[in-house]
Design an enzyme around this catalytic site. Structure first.
Site, mmCIF file in Angstrom:
data_model
loop_
_atom_site.group_PDB
_atom_site.id
_atom_site.type_symbol
_atom_site.label_atom_id
_atom_site.label_comp_id
_atom_site.label_asym_id
_atom_site.label_seq_id
_atom_site.Cartn_x
_atom_site.Cartn_y
_atom_site.Cartn_z
ATOM 1 N N PRO A 25 41.977 103.944 -1.805
ATOM 2 C CA PRO A 25 41.517 103.689 -3.154
ATOM 3 C C PRO A 25 40.636 102.509 -3.015
ATOM 4 C CG PRO A 25 43.853 103.043 -2.958
ATOM 5 C CD PRO A 25 43.577 103.665 -1.765
ATOM 6 N N GLU A 26 39.941 102.072 -3.997
ATOM 7 C CA GLU A 26 39.132 100.820 -4.095
ATOM 8 C C GLU A 26 39.828 99.555 -3.714
ATOM 9 O OE1 GLU A 26 35.853 101.623 -3.244
ATOM 10 O OE2 GLU A 26 35.134 100.691 -5.299
#
Length: 127
Positions: A25-26
């Site tokens: 994920p970011e």
């Protein structure tokens, strides 16, 4: 900075996240193993770029299996009829109706370079 052992350790931590969610994920709190608000994966190149450079430096075959995990995830969850979609949320693999240009320009380039030793970037510059 040349510390390959520390680089492997960091990369393996991120690979554990990849294995848990199918993507990195970011934003992710590694210490608490928690997702943050920006929990999507817009097909960014940085993870696979790191895998490629570390593989070039070490020739560790485990890094090729990490690259294969990346390919499998992208094909399984991101592939659409006309391209590859941004993953909106890594926890459930919902997708957005968009594909960032850096996916084609960078992410796929680094995957290619990881698995293809026979190209001009990996030779001595004579061909």
């Amino acid at each position: 900075m040349g510390d390959l052992d520390q680089a492997k350790k960091s990369l393996y931590n991120y690979h554990q996240i990849w294995k848990e969610y199918g993507f990195v994920p970011e934003f992710h709190n590694i210490a608490e193993n928690k997702l943050h608000k920006r929990d999507g994966y817009p097909l960014r190149p940085e993870f696979i770029e790191s895998v490629m450079y570390l593989y070039r430096a070490t020739k560790d075959p485990h890094l090729l299996s990490i690259g294969a995990d990346v390919i499998d995830s992208i094909i399984h969850s991101s592939r659409t009829e006309c391209g590859y979609a941004t993953i909106k949320t890594v926890s459930d693999h919902t997708i957005e109706d968009r594909m960032e240009s850096f996916f084609l320009a960078e992410t796929l380039k680094y995957l290619y370079l990881l698995f293809n030793d026979d190209n001009f970037i990996h030779n001595n510059g004579k061909t």
